[in-house]
Design a protein around this motif. Structure first.
Motif, PDB file in Angstrom:
ATOM      1  N   ARG A   1      -0.187   7.749  -0.090  1.00 54.21           N
ATOM      2  CA  ARG A   1       0.603   7.112   0.970  1.00 54.21           C
ATOM      3  C   ARG A   1       1.851   6.415   0.432  1.00 54.21           C
ATOM      4  O   ARG A   1       2.660   5.927   1.187  1.00 54.21           O
ATOM      5  CB  ARG A   1      -0.259   6.123   1.743  1.00 54.21           C
ATOM      6  CG  ARG A   1      -1.378   6.830   2.471  1.00 54.21           C
ATOM      7  CD  ARG A   1      -2.331   5.851   3.113  1.00 54.21           C
ATOM      8  NE  ARG A   1      -3.409   6.580   3.730  1.00 54.21           N
ATOM      9  CZ  ARG A   1      -3.645   6.580   5.029  1.00 54.21           C
ATOM     10  NH1 ARG A   1      -2.896   5.869   5.845  1.00 54.21           N
ATOM     11  NH2 ARG A   1      -4.650   7.269   5.516  1.00 54.21           N
ATOM     12  N   LYS A   2       1.994   6.317  -0.880  1.00 57.90           N
ATOM     13  CA  LYS A   2       3.178   5.738  -1.533  1.00 57.90           C
ATOM     14  C   LYS A   2       3.450   4.284  -1.136  1.00 57.90           C
ATOM     15  O   LYS A   2       4.588   3.860  -1.019  1.00 57.90           O
ATOM     16  CB  LYS A   2       4.429   6.587  -1.247  1.00 57.90           C
ATOM     17  CG  LYS A   2       4.282   8.042  -1.580  1.00 57.90           C
ATOM     18  CD  LYS A   2       4.168   8.270  -3.052  1.00 57.90           C
ATOM     19  CE  LYS A   2       4.192   9.768  -3.337  1.00 57.90           C
ATOM     20  NZ  LYS A   2       3.299  10.203  -4.329  1.00 57.90           N
ATOM     21  N   TYR A   3       2.388   3.533  -0.902  1.00 50.55           N
ATOM     22  CA  TYR A   3       2.527   2.116  -0.568  1.00 50.55           C
ATOM     23  C   TYR A   3       2.860   1.306  -1.816  1.00 50.55           C
ATOM     24  O   TYR A   3       2.485   1.673  -2.930  1.00 50.55           O
ATOM     25  CB  TYR A   3       1.217   1.548  -0.004  1.00 50.55           C
ATOM     26  CG  TYR A   3       0.819   2.031   1.362  1.00 50.55           C
ATOM     27  CD1 TYR A   3       1.744   2.501   2.281  1.00 50.55           C
ATOM     28  CD2 TYR A   3      -0.512   1.998   1.746  1.00 50.55           C
ATOM     29  CE1 TYR A   3       1.356   2.918   3.542  1.00 50.55           C
ATOM     30  CE2 TYR A   3      -0.907   2.412   3.004  1.00 50.55           C
ATOM     31  CZ  TYR A   3       0.028   2.868   3.898  1.00 50.55           C
ATOM     32  OH  TYR A   3      -0.375   3.272   5.144  1.00 50.55           O
ATOM     33  N   ASN A   4       3.538   0.199  -1.627  1.00 52.96           N
ATOM     34  CA  ASN A   4       3.739  -0.786  -2.680  1.00 52.96           C
ATOM     35  C   ASN A   4       2.594  -1.794  -2.509  1.00 52.96           C
ATOM     36  O   ASN A   4       2.682  -2.716  -1.713  1.00 52.96           O
ATOM     37  CB  ASN A   4       5.104  -1.462  -2.535  1.00 52.96           C
ATOM     38  CG  ASN A   4       5.368  -2.439  -3.641  1.00 52.96           C
ATOM     39  OD1 ASN A   4       4.592  -2.576  -4.567  1.00 52.96           O
ATOM     40  ND2 ASN A   4       6.487  -3.135  -3.545  1.00 52.96           N
ATOM     41  N   ILE A   5       1.514  -1.599  -3.235  1.00 52.73           N
ATOM     42  CA  ILE A   5       0.315  -2.423  -3.076  1.00 52.73           C
ATOM     43  C   ILE A   5       0.518  -3.762  -3.762  1.00 52.73           C
ATOM     44  O   ILE A   5       0.828  -3.830  -4.942  1.00 52.73           O
ATOM     45  CB  ILE A   5      -0.919  -1.702  -3.649  1.00 52.73           C
ATOM     46  CG1 ILE A   5      -1.145  -0.401  -2.884  1.00 52.73           C
ATOM     47  CG2 ILE A   5      -2.144  -2.603  -3.589  1.00 52.73           C
ATOM     48  CD1 ILE A   5      -2.194   0.491  -3.485  1.00 52.73           C
ATOM     49  N   GLU A   6       0.338  -4.823  -2.999  1.00 50.47           N
ATOM     50  CA  GLU A   6       0.472  -6.176  -3.533  1.00 50.47           C
ATOM     51  C   GLU A   6      -0.854  -6.698  -4.066  1.00 50.47           C
ATOM     52  O   GLU A   6      -0.915  -7.303  -5.128  1.00 50.47           O
ATOM     53  CB  GLU A   6       0.950  -7.125  -2.435  1.00 50.47           C
ATOM     54  CG  GLU A   6       2.357  -6.882  -1.973  1.00 50.47           C
ATOM     55  CD  GLU A   6       2.755  -7.878  -0.913  1.00 50.47           C
ATOM     56  OE1 GLU A   6       2.405  -9.065  -1.023  1.00 50.47           O
ATOM     57  OE2 GLU A   6       3.413  -7.461   0.047  1.00 50.47           O
ATOM     58  N   TYR A   7      -1.928  -6.475  -3.292  1.00 48.80           N
ATOM     59  CA  TYR A   7      -3.204  -7.082  -3.635  1.00 48.80           C
ATOM     60  C   TYR A   7      -4.332  -6.326  -2.950  1.00 48.80           C
ATOM     61  O   TYR A   7      -4.183  -5.890  -1.803  1.00 48.80           O
ATOM     62  CB  TYR A   7      -3.194  -8.544  -3.175  1.00 48.80           C
ATOM     63  CG  TYR A   7      -4.387  -9.351  -3.592  1.00 48.80           C
ATOM     64  CD1 TYR A   7      -4.615  -9.662  -4.921  1.00 48.80           C
ATOM     65  CD2 TYR A   7      -5.287  -9.826  -2.653  1.00 48.80           C
ATOM     66  CE1 TYR A   7      -5.709 -10.410  -5.307  1.00 48.80           C
ATOM     67  CE2 TYR A   7      -6.386 -10.586  -3.033  1.00 48.80           C
ATOM     68  CZ  TYR A   7      -6.585 -10.863  -4.348  1.00 48.80           C
ATOM     69  OH  TYR A   7      -7.676 -11.606  -4.732  1.00 48.80           O
ATOM     70  N   VAL A   8      -5.463  -6.177  -3.626  1.00 52.63           N
ATOM     71  CA  VAL A   8      -6.656  -5.561  -3.062  1.00 52.63           C
ATOM     72  C   VAL A   8      -7.778  -6.580  -3.177  1.00 52.63           C
ATOM     73  O   VAL A   8      -8.042  -7.102  -4.260  1.00 52.63           O
ATOM     74  CB  VAL A   8      -7.039  -4.259  -3.806  1.00 52.63           C
ATOM     75  CG1 VAL A   8      -8.302  -3.660  -3.219  1.00 52.63           C
ATOM     76  CG2 VAL A   8      -5.891  -3.263  -3.778  1.00 52.63           C
TER      77      VAL A   8
END
Length: 69
Positions: free
Chosen positions: A40-47
Motif C-alpha cells: 500500500r506504500k504507506y508511510n508507517i509512523e507506529y504499529v
C-alpha cells in the motif's frame, strides 16, 4: 492479534499529526503486519498491539474495522 497502524497516505509525505490516519490489521507480530500492508506504500509512523480493555474501547468506535489481508 490485532494491531493499530498509524500512517500517512504517501511514503513521500512528511508525518503531520493532523493528517495521520489509522487502520486495524490482524497479524502475528508487528513485522507481520508491516509486511501485509507493504504493498500500500504507506508511510508507517507506529504499529501498536491492541488488546484487552483497549481493544474493547476501540471496538466502540464506529470507524473500527479490521482489514482482512
Amino acid at each position: 492479534m490485532i494491531f493499530k497502524v498509524y500512517y500517512q497516505e504517501s511514503a513521500s509525505e512528511v508525518p503531520v499529526r493532523e493528517s495521520t490516519k489509522t487502520v486495524y490489521v490482524e497479524g502475528e507480530s508487528k513485522r507481520d503486519v508491516i509486511k501485509k500492508i507493504a504493498d500500500r506504500k504507506y508511510n508507517i509512523e507506529y504499529v501498536e498491539k491492541v488488546s484487552g480493555n483497549y481493544l474493547d474501547f476501540e471496538k466502540q468506535n464506529e470507524d473500527f474495522n479490521v482489514l482482512e489481508l
